[in-house]
Write a protein that holds these residues in place. Structure first.
Motif, PDB file in Angstrom:
ATOM      1  N   ARG A  11      11.157  -8.341 -13.769  1.00 29.48           N
ATOM      2  CA  ARG A  11      11.967  -7.422 -12.963  1.00 29.48           C
ATOM      3  C   ARG A  11      11.135  -6.173 -12.709  1.00 29.48           C
ATOM      4  O   ARG A  11      10.622  -5.556 -13.635  1.00 29.48           O
ATOM      5  N   MET A  12      10.999  -5.810 -11.444  1.00 31.33           N
ATOM      6  CA  MET A  12      10.189  -4.680 -11.019  1.00 31.33           C
ATOM      7  C   MET A  12      11.096  -3.579 -10.479  1.00 31.33           C
ATOM      8  O   MET A  12      12.099  -3.864  -9.832  1.00 31.33           O
ATOM      9  N   VAL A  13      10.718  -2.325 -10.742  1.00 27.41           N
ATOM     10  CA  VAL A  13      11.450  -1.176 -10.231  1.00 27.41           C
ATOM     11  C   VAL A  13      10.477  -0.268  -9.500  1.00 27.41           C
ATOM     12  O   VAL A  13       9.411   0.060 -10.028  1.00 27.41           O
ATOM     13  N   MET A  14      10.843   0.116  -8.281  1.00 23.33           N
ATOM     14  CA  MET A  14      10.042   1.078  -7.530  1.00 23.33           C
ATOM     15  C   MET A  14      10.106   2.397  -8.294  1.00 23.33           C
ATOM     16  O   MET A  14      11.192   2.835  -8.679  1.00 23.33           O
ATOM     17  N   PHE A  15       8.944   3.021  -8.529  1.00 26.82           N
ATOM     18  CA  PHE A  15       8.928   4.164  -9.433  1.00 26.82           C
ATOM     19  C   PHE A  15       7.970   5.236  -8.952  1.00 26.82           C
ATOM     20  O   PHE A  15       6.795   4.968  -8.703  1.00 26.82           O
ATOM     21  N   ASP A  16       8.485   6.456  -8.825  1.00 25.37           N
ATOM     22  CA  ASP A  16       7.684   7.622  -8.445  1.00 25.37           C
ATOM     23  C   ASP A  16       7.027   8.155  -9.710  1.00 25.37           C
ATOM     24  O   ASP A  16       7.713   8.647 -10.617  1.00 25.37           O
ATOM     25  N   LEU A  17       5.705   8.072  -9.783  1.00 25.32           N
ATOM     26  CA  LEU A  17       4.979   8.466 -10.991  1.00 25.32           C
ATOM     27  C   LEU A  17       5.007   9.975 -11.218  1.00 25.32           C
ATOM     28  O   LEU A  17       4.917  10.429 -12.360  1.00 25.32           O
ATOM     29  N   VAL A  18       5.130  10.757 -10.160  1.00 32.59           N
ATOM     30  CA  VAL A  18       5.176  12.217 -10.303  1.00 32.59           C
ATOM     31  C   VAL A  18       6.559  12.664 -10.760  1.00 32.59           C
ATOM     32  O   VAL A  18       6.702  13.399 -11.732  1.00 32.59           O
ATOM     33  N   GLU A  70      10.964   8.828 -11.626  1.00 36.33           N
ATOM     34  CA  GLU A  70      12.269   8.264 -11.310  1.00 36.33           C
ATOM     35  C   GLU A  70      12.130   7.143 -10.287  1.00 36.33           C
ATOM     36  O   GLU A  70      11.143   7.075  -9.554  1.00 36.33           O
ATOM     37  N   ALA A  71      13.139   6.294 -10.260  1.00 37.04           N
ATOM     38  CA  ALA A  71      13.162   5.190  -9.305  1.00 37.04           C
ATOM     39  C   ALA A  71      13.391   5.726  -7.902  1.00 37.04           C
ATOM     40  O   ALA A  71      13.977   6.797  -7.715  1.00 37.04           O
ATOM     41  N   TYR A  72      12.898   4.984  -6.904  1.00 36.86           N
ATOM     42  CA  TYR A  72      13.131   5.347  -5.508  1.00 36.86           C
ATOM     43  C   TYR A  72      13.412   4.092  -4.698  1.00 36.86           C
ATOM     44  O   TYR A  72      13.093   2.980  -5.110  1.00 36.86           O
ATOM     45  N   ALA A  73      14.024   4.289  -3.538  1.00 37.06           N
ATOM     46  CA  ALA A  73      14.341   3.164  -2.647  1.00 37.06           C
ATOM     47  C   ALA A  73      13.072   2.676  -1.967  1.00 37.06           C
ATOM     48  O   ALA A  73      12.275   3.469  -1.474  1.00 37.06           O
ATOM     49  N   MET A  74      12.891   1.364  -1.955  1.00 37.58           N
ATOM     50  CA  MET A  74      11.697   0.806  -1.314  1.00 37.58           C
ATOM     51  C   MET A  74      11.794   0.942   0.200  1.00 37.58           C
ATOM     52  O   MET A  74      12.887   1.060   0.752  1.00 37.58           O
ATOM     53  N   SER A  75      10.647   0.901   0.842  1.00 38.54           N
ATOM     54  CA  SER A  75      10.600   1.016   2.294  1.00 38.54           C
ATOM     55  C   SER A  75      11.216  -0.222   2.938  1.00 38.54           C
ATOM     56  O   SER A  75      11.193  -1.316   2.367  1.00 38.54           O
ATOM     57  N   ASP A 130       0.841  -1.198   0.000  1.00 36.08           N
ATOM     58  CA  ASP A 130       0.000   0.000   0.000  1.00 36.08           C
ATOM     59  C   ASP A 130       0.878   1.251   0.000  1.00 36.08           C
ATOM     60  O   ASP A 130       1.793   1.377   0.813  1.00 36.08           O
ATOM     61  N   GLY A 131       0.587   2.183  -0.914  1.00 36.54           N
ATOM     62  CA  GLY A 131       1.353   3.423  -1.008  1.00 36.54           C
ATOM     63  C   GLY A 131       2.637   3.306  -1.802  1.00 36.54           C
ATOM     64  O   GLY A 131       3.342   4.277  -1.990  1.00 36.54           O
ATOM     65  N   GLU A 132       2.962   2.118  -2.251  1.00 36.78           N
ATOM     66  CA  GLU A 132       4.169   1.893  -3.053  1.00 36.78           C
ATOM     67  C   GLU A 132       3.773   1.740  -4.518  1.00 36.78           C
ATOM     68  O   GLU A 132       2.654   1.353  -4.830  1.00 36.78           O
ATOM     69  N   THR A 133       4.698   2.049  -5.406  1.00 38.62           N
ATOM     70  CA  THR A 133       4.453   1.867  -6.833  1.00 38.62           C
ATOM     71  C   THR A 133       5.662   1.197  -7.467  1.00 38.62           C
ATOM     72  O   THR A 133       6.790   1.669  -7.298  1.00 38.62           O
ATOM     73  N   ALA A 134       5.420   0.119  -8.172  1.00 35.82           N
ATOM     74  CA  ALA A 134       6.488  -0.560  -8.909  1.00 35.82           C
ATOM     75  C   ALA A 134       6.017  -0.767 -10.343  1.00 35.82           C
ATOM     76  O   ALA A 134       4.834  -1.025 -10.583  1.00 35.82           O
ATOM     77  N   VAL A 135       6.926  -0.630 -11.269  1.00 31.33           N
ATOM     78  CA  VAL A 135       6.611  -0.851 -12.674  1.00 31.33           C
ATOM     79  C   VAL A 135       7.457  -2.007 -13.196  1.00 31.33           C
ATOM     80  O   VAL A 135       8.520  -2.310 -12.658  1.00 31.33           O
ATOM     81  N   VAL A 136       6.969  -2.649 -14.241  1.00 27.58           N
ATOM     82  CA  VAL A 136       7.700  -3.748 -14.870  1.00 27.58           C
ATOM     83  C   VAL A 136       8.816  -3.164 -15.727  1.00 27.58           C
ATOM     84  O   VAL A 136       8.576  -2.320 -16.591  1.00 27.58           O
ATOM     85  N   ALA A 137      10.045  -3.595 -15.457  1.00 28.22           N
ATOM     86  CA  ALA A 137      11.192  -3.161 -16.251  1.00 28.22           C
ATOM     87  C   ALA A 137      11.531  -4.187 -17.332  1.00 28.22           C
ATOM     88  O   ALA A 137      12.054  -3.829 -18.386  1.00 28.22           O
ATOM     89  N   ALA A 138      11.224  -5.465 -17.073  1.00 25.15           N
ATOM     90  CA  ALA A 138      11.540  -6.514 -18.053  1.00 25.15           C
ATOM     91  C   ALA A 138      10.782  -7.787 -17.713  1.00 25.15           C
ATOM     92  O   ALA A 138      10.457  -8.031 -16.552  1.00 25.15           O
ATOM     93  N   HIS A 139      10.502  -8.561 -18.749  1.00 23.22           N
ATOM     94  CA  HIS A 139       9.927  -9.901 -18.599  1.00 23.22           C
ATOM     95  C   HIS A 139      10.844 -10.894 -19.307  1.00 23.22           C
ATOM     96  O   HIS A 139      11.362 -10.608 -20.385  1.00 23.22           O
ATOM     97  N   GLU A 140      11.032 -12.050 -18.701  1.00 25.11           N
ATOM     98  CA  GLU A 140      11.672 -13.195 -19.354  1.00 25.11           C
ATOM     99  C   GLU A 140      10.682 -14.336 -19.249  1.00 25.11           C
ATOM    100  O   GLU A 140      10.242 -14.668 -18.145  1.00 25.11           O
ATOM    101  N   ILE A 141      10.320 -14.918 -20.390  1.00 24.66           N
ATOM    102  CA  ILE A 141       9.311 -15.980 -20.382  1.00 24.66           C
ATOM    103  C   ILE A 141       9.831 -17.167 -21.171  1.00 24.66           C
ATOM    104  O   ILE A 141      10.286 -17.016 -22.304  1.00 24.66           O
ATOM    105  N   GLY A 142       9.747 -18.344 -20.548  1.00 21.28           N
ATOM    106  CA  GLY A 142      10.114 -19.584 -21.217  1.00 21.28           C
ATOM    107  C   GLY A 142       8.901 -20.494 -21.292  1.00 21.28           C
ATOM    108  O   GLY A 142       8.255 -20.751 -20.275  1.00 21.28           O
TER     109      GLY A 142
END
Length: 119
Positions: free
Chosen positions: A89-96, A99-104, A31-43
């Protein structure tokens, strides 16, 4: 479903997306965190046949870092065989700030507790 009666690769991405969202939402720590997909690897190991039964997906994390982590997925067919292996691969991301940010620390602890070997 594709012309061979298999679940289409685009639907596989939707399946792992649904599994990821359910995993995150049930934890309560995202809750209150945002992560975006940076990459997918699928086999694709074996065809996933269309079925009215729900598909089973095993989910765990790996490579928990300062602002990123990975989700690992095994999608099982009706015979409980692994049909698909995937890593997102997920990256914590500030939508405003865009940019990436450190997770809690709380989120990092939760992700680390669910961490296993990368596929």
């Amino acid at each position: 479903m594709d012309s061979y009666g298999h679940v289409n690769n685009c639907e596989v991405v939707r399946i792992i997306e649904e599994a990821r969202m359910r995993w995150l939402m049930t934890s309560g720590v995202f809750d209150g965190e945002t992560a975006v997909v940076a990459a997918h690897e699928i086999g694709y190991l074996r065809p996933l046949q269309y079925s009215l039964d729900p598909v089973n997906v095993e989910v765990w994390t790996s490579n928990v870092r300062r602002s990123s982590f990975e989700f690992n997925f095994r999608v099982l067919n009706n015979a409980r065989q692994v049909s698909v292996k995937a890593v997102s691969r997920m990256v914590m991301f500030d939508l405003v700030k865009q940019e990436a940010y450190a997770m809690s620390p709380r989120l990092r602890e939760h992700l680390a507790a669910a961490s296993g070997e990368r596929l």
